[in-house]
Design a protein around this motif. Structure first.
Motif, PDB file in Angstrom:
ATOM      1  N   SER A  49       4.872  -0.269  -7.861  1.00 26.68           N
ATOM      2  CA  SER A  49       3.301  -0.720  -7.589  1.00 26.68           C
ATOM      3  C   SER A  49       3.028  -0.170  -6.101  1.00 26.68           C
ATOM      4  O   SER A  49       1.663  -0.059  -5.892  1.00 26.68           O
ATOM      5  N   GLN A  50       4.173   0.180  -5.612  1.00 30.74           N
ATOM      6  CA  GLN A  50       3.688   0.832  -4.216  1.00 30.74           C
ATOM      7  C   GLN A  50       3.224   2.324  -4.416  1.00 30.74           C
ATOM      8  O   GLN A  50       2.335   2.406  -3.358  1.00 30.74           O
ATOM      9  N   ILE A  51       3.582   2.985  -5.171  1.00 30.91           N
ATOM     10  CA  ILE A  51       2.904   4.246  -5.382  1.00 30.91           C
ATOM     11  C   ILE A  51       1.265   4.036  -6.129  1.00 30.91           C
ATOM     12  O   ILE A  51       0.433   4.814  -5.595  1.00 30.91           O
ATOM     13  N   ALA A  52       1.416   3.148  -7.016  1.00 28.30           N
ATOM     14  CA  ALA A  52      -0.055   2.864  -7.484  1.00 28.30           C
ATOM     15  C   ALA A  52      -0.928   2.252  -6.279  1.00 28.30           C
ATOM     16  O   ALA A  52      -2.049   2.714  -6.116  1.00 28.30           O
ATOM     17  N   MET A  53      -0.592   1.508  -5.340  1.00 29.22           N
ATOM     18  CA  MET A  53      -1.114   1.085  -4.136  1.00 29.22           C
ATOM     19  C   MET A  53      -1.654   2.173  -3.278  1.00 29.22           C
ATOM     20  O   MET A  53      -2.738   2.464  -2.740  1.00 29.22           O
ATOM     21  N   TRP A  86      -1.558   3.458   5.719  1.00 30.72           N
ATOM     22  CA  TRP A  86      -0.693   3.235   4.841  1.00 30.72           C
ATOM     23  C   TRP A  86      -0.401   1.522   4.895  1.00 30.72           C
ATOM     24  O   TRP A  86       0.350   1.180   3.905  1.00 30.72           O
ATOM     25  N   LEU A  87      -1.131   0.861   5.656  1.00 29.58           N
ATOM     26  CA  LEU A  87      -1.284  -0.628   5.569  1.00 29.58           C
ATOM     27  C   LEU A  87      -2.249  -1.200   4.818  1.00 29.58           C
ATOM     28  O   LEU A  87      -2.635  -2.425   4.907  1.00 29.58           O
ATOM     29  N   GLY A  88      -2.959  -0.386   4.047  1.00 26.90           N
ATOM     30  CA  GLY A  88      -4.259  -0.802   3.330  1.00 26.90           C
ATOM     31  C   GLY A  88      -5.464  -1.260   4.257  1.00 26.90           C
ATOM     32  O   GLY A  88      -6.324  -1.915   3.923  1.00 26.90           O
ATOM     33  N   GLU A  89      -5.333  -0.764   5.442  1.00 28.90           N
ATOM     34  CA  GLU A  89      -6.437  -1.122   6.520  1.00 28.90           C
ATOM     35  C   GLU A  89      -7.694   0.259   6.858  1.00 28.90           C
ATOM     36  O   GLU A  89      -6.888   1.213   6.591  1.00 28.90           O
ATOM     37  N   PRO A  90      -8.884  -0.330   7.153  1.00 28.63           N
ATOM     38  CA  PRO A  90      -9.623   1.054   7.485  1.00 28.63           C
ATOM     39  C   PRO A  90      -8.845   1.729   8.668  1.00 28.63           C
ATOM     40  O   PRO A  90      -8.326   0.957   9.660  1.00 28.63           O
ATOM     41  N   ALA A 111      -1.787   8.762   4.658  1.00 30.85           N
ATOM     42  CA  ALA A 111      -1.145   7.593   4.089  1.00 30.85           C
ATOM     43  C   ALA A 111      -0.358   7.608   3.038  1.00 30.85           C
ATOM     44  O   ALA A 111       0.839   6.985   2.855  1.00 30.85           O
ATOM     45  N   PHE A 112      -0.752   8.434   1.921  1.00 31.68           N
ATOM     46  CA  PHE A 112       0.192   8.472   0.644  1.00 31.68           C
ATOM     47  C   PHE A 112       1.470   9.079   1.046  1.00 31.68           C
ATOM     48  O   PHE A 112       2.469   8.579   0.358  1.00 31.68           O
ATOM     49  N   LYS A 113       1.635  10.031   1.945  1.00 30.92           N
ATOM     50  CA  LYS A 113       2.722  10.760   2.171  1.00 30.92           C
ATOM     51  C   LYS A 113       3.726   9.800   3.020  1.00 30.92           C
ATOM     52  O   LYS A 113       5.006   9.706   2.754  1.00 30.92           O
ATOM     53  N   VAL A 114       2.981   8.804   3.786  1.00 34.42           N
ATOM     54  CA  VAL A 114       3.819   7.856   4.443  1.00 34.42           C
ATOM     55  C   VAL A 114       4.272   6.619   3.424  1.00 34.42           C
ATOM     56  O   VAL A 114       5.627   6.311   3.557  1.00 34.42           O
ATOM     57  N   ILE A 115       3.596   6.507   2.646  1.00 38.41           N
ATOM     58  CA  ILE A 115       4.142   5.469   1.457  1.00 38.41           C
ATOM     59  C   ILE A 115       5.105   6.023   0.468  1.00 38.41           C
ATOM     60  O   ILE A 115       6.242   5.363   0.261  1.00 38.41           O
ATOM     61  N   CYS A 116       5.093   7.422   0.038  1.00 34.41           N
ATOM     62  CA  CYS A 116       6.063   7.899  -0.797  1.00 34.41           C
ATOM     63  C   CYS A 116       7.315   8.028   0.170  1.00 34.41           C
ATOM     64  O   CYS A 116       8.600   7.866  -0.330  1.00 34.41           O
ATOM     65  N   THR A 117       7.165   8.377   1.396  1.00 40.92           N
ATOM     66  CA  THR A 117       8.482   8.288   2.404  1.00 40.92           C
ATOM     67  C   THR A 117       9.080   7.107   2.347  1.00 40.92           C
ATOM     68  O   THR A 117      10.389   6.885   2.389  1.00 40.92           O
ATOM     69  N   LEU A 118       8.415   5.946   2.742  1.00 41.43           N
ATOM     70  CA  LEU A 118       9.025   4.501   2.793  1.00 41.43           C
ATOM     71  C   LEU A 118       9.695   4.294   1.560  1.00 41.43           C
ATOM     72  O   LEU A 118      10.793   3.795   1.353  1.00 41.43           O
ATOM     73  N   VAL A 119       8.992   4.452   0.409  1.00 43.65           N
ATOM     74  CA  VAL A 119       9.531   4.147  -0.936  1.00 43.65           C
ATOM     75  C   VAL A 119      10.922   4.810  -1.105  1.00 43.65           C
ATOM     76  O   VAL A 119      12.093   4.396  -1.406  1.00 43.65           O
ATOM     77  N   ALA A 120      10.972   6.161  -0.870  1.00 41.61           N
ATOM     78  CA  ALA A 120      11.939   7.079  -1.178  1.00 41.61           C
ATOM     79  C   ALA A 120      13.201   6.654  -0.040  1.00 41.61           C
ATOM     80  O   ALA A 120      14.530   6.915  -0.350  1.00 41.61           O
TER      81      ALA A 120
END
Length: 299
Positions: free
Chosen positions: A151-155, A166-170, A179-188
């Motif tokens: 769900s994190q990648i979907a988000m 990456w926090l879902g905020e403007p 943002a997407f790279k940061v999220i992928c890095t956090l998940v990995a």
């Protein structure tokens, strides 16, 4: 944010730089409504939009809202024209709401119905489908698989479509691009971190013999990752509801939090379906937007 230069408020025209959280403004022009110099009709691109027909084509429909960062402290009624992403063919007019704004303040402004540039179209005023309509696009569809298995990648794909942080905020343009790279890095990173601690645990015969630092390391890592996941998902859903003017139907006041805590996979999949045009563009799991490269975003 770029540096902006403004003229005396008593003059007819001022210049500023404004930023959209979803689409970002550069070199914008602002005028005093009393001076009568503001443009009444926003400019739009002459090219036809890509994708399905608009879901809000008439002025009677509820307009989509966009987040705007005030370029300066301004009174109510001020209007300014701004270019989206620096594109002179993508210009809209924003008006300062009641009560005025202070410099850097975030406020919502309606996207003109006449704005007809290529973008992903989404319903305004209600969700495209229900929270539990996960298989609407298909059991093995990309939106279903991403929401169910990560769900994190979907988000992250939703965040990219809406140009959020990456926090879902403007946020700023740079934050949205990363943002997407940061999220992928956090998940990995979390996957590697938890796997390493699990391997370290295998060296001991029982949990009683496991060192305290390993147990605490697992707890802290899991708690921090879960906290970020819930917070970001909740803020993304909250931002989406604000932009598309979708009211809360259940648990009024905390619907976003409750849904994010108890059914994160369904929330992520619903937001993918709402902002996606799967009738026009195919779904892609390994993509920063969930659509093929080159597909327009929400604006």
């Amino acid at each position: 944010f770029n540096h902006s230069t403004m003229s005396n408020p008593s003059s007819s025209t001022t210049y500023c730089t404004a930023v959209l959280a979803e689409t970002f403004f550069n070199h914008s022009t602002m005028s005093d409504p009393e001076a009568g110099a503001a443009a009444d009709t926003p400019l739009a691109s002459e090219s036809s939009p890509t994708g399905s027909a608009p879901l809000n084509p008439t002025e009677d429909d509820i307009p989509m809202l966009i987040h705007v960062t005030a370029p300066a402290s301004l009174p109510a009624g001020y209007t300014f024209e701004a270019e989206i992403n620096g594109n002179p063919d993508m210009v809209i007019t924003c008006e300062v709401p009641e009560g005025g704004v202070t410099e850097g303040q975030l406020f919502l402004a309606p996207l003109p119905i006449t704005f007809d540039n290529a973008r992903l179209r989404a319903p305004v005023g209600q969700w495209k489908d229900s929270l539990f309509s996960c298989t609407t696009a298909g059991i093995f569809h990309a939106s279903t698989c991403c929401g169910l298995f990560c769900s994190q990648i979907a988000m992250g794909q939703v965040i990219t479509r809406m140009n959020l942080s990456w926090l879902g905020e403007p946020g700023t343009w740079v934050q949205a691009q990363r943002a997407f790279k940061v999220i992928c890095t956090l998940v990995a990173s979390y996957f590697v971190y938890s796997s390493a601690l699990s391997v370290a645990t295998m060296a001991y015969d029982s949990e009683v013999d496991t060192p305290l630092w390993i147990s605490w390391g697992k707890f802290i890592g899991s708690f921090a990752f879960a906290l970020w996941s819930i917070y970001s998902l909740c803020r993304t859903r909250e931002t989406m509801r604000a932009r598309y003017q979708i009211p809360e139907n259940h648990c009024v006041g905390c619907e976003d939090l409750c849904c994010s805590v108890w059914c994160s996979c369904c929330v992520a999949a619903q937001m993918l379906r709402h902002t996606g045009e799967y009738e026009t563009y195919p779904g892609v799991c390994f993509s920063d937007t969930g659509h093929p490269h080159g597909t327009p975003k929400c604006v």
